[in-house]
Motif scaffolding. Structure first.
Motif, PDB file in Angstrom:
ATOM      1  N   ARG A  49      -2.190  -7.141 -12.955  1.00 46.13           N
ATOM      2  CA  ARG A  49      -1.277  -6.597 -11.883  1.00 46.13           C
ATOM      3  C   ARG A  49      -1.891  -5.464 -11.235  1.00 46.13           C
ATOM      4  O   ARG A  49      -3.282  -4.845 -11.763  1.00 46.13           O
ATOM      5  N   VAL A  50      -1.493  -5.238 -10.145  1.00 44.74           N
ATOM      6  CA  VAL A  50      -1.914  -4.043  -9.160  1.00 44.74           C
ATOM      7  C   VAL A  50      -0.778  -2.889  -9.278  1.00 44.74           C
ATOM      8  O   VAL A  50       0.596  -3.332  -9.170  1.00 44.74           O
ATOM      9  N   VAL A  51      -0.929  -1.758  -9.788  1.00 45.24           N
ATOM     10  CA  VAL A  51       0.059  -0.640 -10.125  1.00 45.24           C
ATOM     11  C   VAL A  51      -0.214   0.561  -9.088  1.00 45.24           C
ATOM     12  O   VAL A  51      -1.674   1.266  -9.390  1.00 45.24           O
ATOM     13  N   VAL A  52       0.674   1.224  -8.638  1.00 43.94           N
ATOM     14  CA  VAL A  52       0.692   2.505  -8.112  1.00 43.94           C
ATOM     15  C   VAL A  52       1.894   3.173  -8.733  1.00 43.94           C
ATOM     16  O   VAL A  52       2.826   2.858  -8.821  1.00 43.94           O
ATOM     17  N   MET A  53       1.162   4.590  -9.478  1.00 47.63           N
ATOM     18  CA  MET A  53       2.224   5.032 -10.404  1.00 47.63           C
ATOM     19  C   MET A  53       1.978   6.561 -10.007  1.00 47.63           C
ATOM     20  O   MET A  53       0.981   7.100  -9.885  1.00 47.63           O
ATOM     21  N   ASP A  54       3.057   7.151 -10.255  1.00 45.24           N
ATOM     22  CA  ASP A  54       3.142   8.799 -10.164  1.00 45.24           C
ATOM     23  C   ASP A  54       3.342   9.140 -11.586  1.00 45.24           C
ATOM     24  O   ASP A  54       4.299   8.999 -12.107  1.00 45.24           O
ATOM     25  N   THR A 105       2.657  -5.231  -8.510  1.00 43.07           N
ATOM     26  CA  THR A 105       2.628  -6.408  -7.924  1.00 43.07           C
ATOM     27  C   THR A 105       1.763  -7.375  -8.731  1.00 43.07           C
ATOM     28  O   THR A 105       0.472  -6.899  -9.166  1.00 43.07           O
ATOM     29  N   HIS A 106       1.859  -8.520  -9.074  1.00 38.86           N
ATOM     30  CA  HIS A 106       0.966  -9.436  -9.860  1.00 38.86           C
ATOM     31  C   HIS A 106       0.264 -10.402  -8.810  1.00 38.86           C
ATOM     32  O   HIS A 106      -0.407 -11.385  -9.429  1.00 38.86           O
ATOM     33  N   ASP A 107       0.299 -10.177  -7.665  1.00 41.36           N
ATOM     34  CA  ASP A 107      -0.384 -10.791  -6.731  1.00 41.36           C
ATOM     35  C   ASP A 107      -1.086 -10.009  -5.942  1.00 41.36           C
ATOM     36  O   ASP A 107      -1.059  -8.886  -5.922  1.00 41.36           O
ATOM     37  N   PRO A 108      -2.143 -10.470  -5.131  1.00 36.71           N
ATOM     38  CA  PRO A 108      -2.973  -9.825  -4.225  1.00 36.71           C
ATOM     39  C   PRO A 108      -2.015  -8.802  -3.371  1.00 36.71           C
ATOM     40  O   PRO A 108      -0.846  -9.279  -2.964  1.00 36.71           O
ATOM     41  N   CYS A 109      -2.312  -7.671  -3.106  1.00 31.87           N
ATOM     42  CA  CYS A 109      -1.611  -6.537  -2.256  1.00 31.87           C
ATOM     43  C   CYS A 109      -2.306  -6.172  -0.817  1.00 31.87           C
ATOM     44  O   CYS A 109      -3.391  -6.750  -0.628  1.00 31.87           O
ATOM     45  N   VAL A 110      -1.495  -5.494  -0.003  1.00 27.24           N
ATOM     46  CA  VAL A 110      -2.279  -5.048   1.172  1.00 27.24           C
ATOM     47  C   VAL A 110      -2.174  -3.515   1.280  1.00 27.24           C
ATOM     48  O   VAL A 110      -1.377  -2.965   0.532  1.00 27.24           O
ATOM     49  N   GLY A 150       4.004  13.629  -7.315  1.00 22.24           N
ATOM     50  CA  GLY A 150       3.203  14.432  -8.161  1.00 22.24           C
ATOM     51  C   GLY A 150       1.774  13.709  -8.077  1.00 22.24           C
ATOM     52  O   GLY A 150       1.334  13.526  -6.670  1.00 22.24           O
ATOM     53  N   ASP A 151       0.989  13.381  -9.168  1.00 24.55           N
ATOM     54  CA  ASP A 151      -0.461  12.821  -9.191  1.00 24.55           C
ATOM     55  C   ASP A 151      -0.262  11.274  -9.197  1.00 24.55           C
ATOM     56  O   ASP A 151       0.154  10.712 -10.028  1.00 24.55           O
ATOM     57  N   VAL A 152      -0.682  10.814  -8.010  1.00 20.69           N
ATOM     58  CA  VAL A 152      -0.549   9.414  -8.124  1.00 20.69           C
ATOM     59  C   VAL A 152      -1.962   8.584  -8.459  1.00 20.69           C
ATOM     60  O   VAL A 152      -3.060   8.983  -8.078  1.00 20.69           O
ATOM     61  N   VAL A 153      -1.828   7.414  -9.200  1.00 19.83           N
ATOM     62  CA  VAL A 153      -3.169   6.712  -9.646  1.00 19.83           C
ATOM     63  C   VAL A 153      -2.833   5.178  -9.386  1.00 19.83           C
ATOM     64  O   VAL A 153      -1.741   4.672  -9.349  1.00 19.83           O
ATOM     65  N   PHE A 154      -3.891   4.768  -8.552  1.00 20.95           N
ATOM     66  CA  PHE A 154      -3.838   3.255  -8.221  1.00 20.95           C
ATOM     67  C   PHE A 154      -4.720   2.706  -9.362  1.00 20.95           C
ATOM     68  O   PHE A 154      -5.863   2.938  -9.609  1.00 20.95           O
ATOM     69  N   LYS A 155      -4.055   1.629  -9.836  1.00 20.48           N
ATOM     70  CA  LYS A 155      -4.661   0.904 -10.911  1.00 20.48           C
ATOM     71  C   LYS A 155      -4.751  -0.743 -10.761  1.00 20.48           C
ATOM     72  O   LYS A 155      -3.680  -1.363 -10.223  1.00 20.48           O
ATOM     73  N   PHE A 156      -5.676  -1.314 -11.366  1.00 22.30           N
ATOM     74  CA  PHE A 156      -5.591  -2.792 -11.755  1.00 22.30           C
ATOM     75  C   PHE A 156      -5.927  -3.101 -12.987  1.00 22.30           C
ATOM     76  O   PHE A 156      -6.857  -2.534 -13.649  1.00 22.30           O
TER      77      PHE A 156
END
Length: 256
Positions: A49-54, A71-76, A89-95
Motif C-alpha cells: 500500500r501507499v500511505v500518507v499519515m500525519d 491505497t493498495h493501488d497506484p496513486c496520483v 502535524g508531521d506528514v510522512v509518505f510511505k510505500f
C-alpha cells in the motif's frame, strides 16, 4: 498435530483485526490457498500500500497517527495533495510492500514457504520459532519507501518532488504485484509437488534431506551470492530467475 489444528481453528474463527475487516484483494487468494492446507494457517497479511499519515508529532507509530490516505493501488499526485490539506502535524509518505505471516505445523513446512518466498524476490523473509514451539514464516520484502513531507503542518517539499515520489512509489507497487504473482505461482507448484510426494508415501523430510541446518546453509549461500552480484552490478536488480540454486528444482529432482 491436534494442537496445531486446534490453534488454527481458534485463529480462523476470530474477526479480522484489520481496519477494513477484510483481506486485501491480492493477498486473499494466497491466504485461501494456504488455509486450505492443514499444515498452514495465515496470521496476518497486507498486499502492499501507499500511505500518507500525519504523525501528530508523536513519531511514526500507527496507533498514534492520523491516516490521511491509504491505497493498495497506484496513486496520483492529486490524491497526495488532497490528503496534505488535512495535515496539522508531521506528514510522512510511505510505500509498504506485501507482507504475509503464516503459522506452520512443522519446520519443514516453513522452510518450503521460505524457499518459495526467497525465489520470488521476497528476500527479507524469515522463520521464527516462539515459545511452545510455535513456528511462524514471514514473507517480507525490502523495497520500502518512507519520506517526510511536512513539519507542523508546513509542506517542506515541492509539488514536483511529490510527483516524483508518487512515480517511484507506483514503480515499487508494480514490482510488488509482480513478486506476489511469482510467489503465488511458485507456491502452487511447490504445494502440488509436496502433495505428490505425500501420495507416494515419500517421507516429508525428503524435501530437506540434509536436515534443517544444512538447508539453512543453502539460504545463507544464496543470500551471499545475491549480495555479491548486487555489488558487482549495482545498477541491475537480481531477479529470482537469476538464482540457479532454486529450491523448486529440488522437487523436480525428487520427482525424476
Amino acid at each position: 498435530m491436534a494442537a496445531f489444528a486446534r490453534r488454527k481453528a481458534q485463529r480462523l474463527a476470530r474477526p479480522d483485526p484489520s481496519r477494513k475487516r477484510a483481506l486485501d484483494a491480492r493477498a486473499a487468494e494466497l491466504v485461501r490457498l494456504l488455509n486450505a492446507r492443514e499444515r498452514f494457517c495465515s496470521a496476518s497479511s497486507c498486499d502492499g500500500r501507499v500511505v500518507v499519515m500525519d504523525t501528530n508529532g508523536t513519531g511514526i507509530q500507527k496507533k498514534n497517527c492520523t491516516w490521511l490516505l491509504v491505497t493498495h493501488d497506484p496513486c496520483v499526485k492529486g490524491d497526495v495533495m488532497a490528503a496534505l490539506k488535512k495535515a496539522t502535524g508531521d506528514v510522512v509518505f510511505k510505500f509498504e510492500p506485501f507482507v504475509l505471516h503464516v503459522l506452520c505445523q512443522e519446520l519443514q513446512d516453513a522452510q518450503l514457504l521460505h524457499s518459495v518466498a526467497i525465489d520470488s524476490g521476497f528476500r527479507n523473509s524469515g522463520i521464527t520459532v516462539g515459545r511452545g514451539g510455535k513456528i511462524t514464516m514471514a514473507v517480507r520484502s525490502t523495497h520500502c519507501l518512507e519520506v517526510p513531507l511536512s513539519h507542523k503542518g508546513r509542506l517542506m517539499v515541492s509539488e514536483e518532488y511529490i510527483e516524483f515520489l508518487v512515480h517511484v512509489a507506483n514503480q515499487k507497487m508494480e514490482e510488488n504485484i509482480r513478486r506476489i504473482d511469482r510467489f503465488h505461482k511458485g507456491l502452487e507448484r511447490a504445494l502440488e509437488a509436496a502433495d505428490t510426494l505425500q501420495k507416494l508415501c515419500v517421507p516429508a523430510d525428503t524435501l530437506f534431506p540434509e536436515g534443517p541446518e544444512k538447508s539453512h546453509s543453502v539460504y545463507v549461500r544464496r543470500r551471499k551470492r545475491w549480495t555479491a552480484q548486487k555489488q558487482a552490478e549495482p545498477s541491475r536488480e537480481l531477479e529470482p530467475h537469476d538464482d540457479t540454486e532454486s529450491s523448486l528444482g529440488l522437487f523436480t529432482e525428487i520427482m525424476i
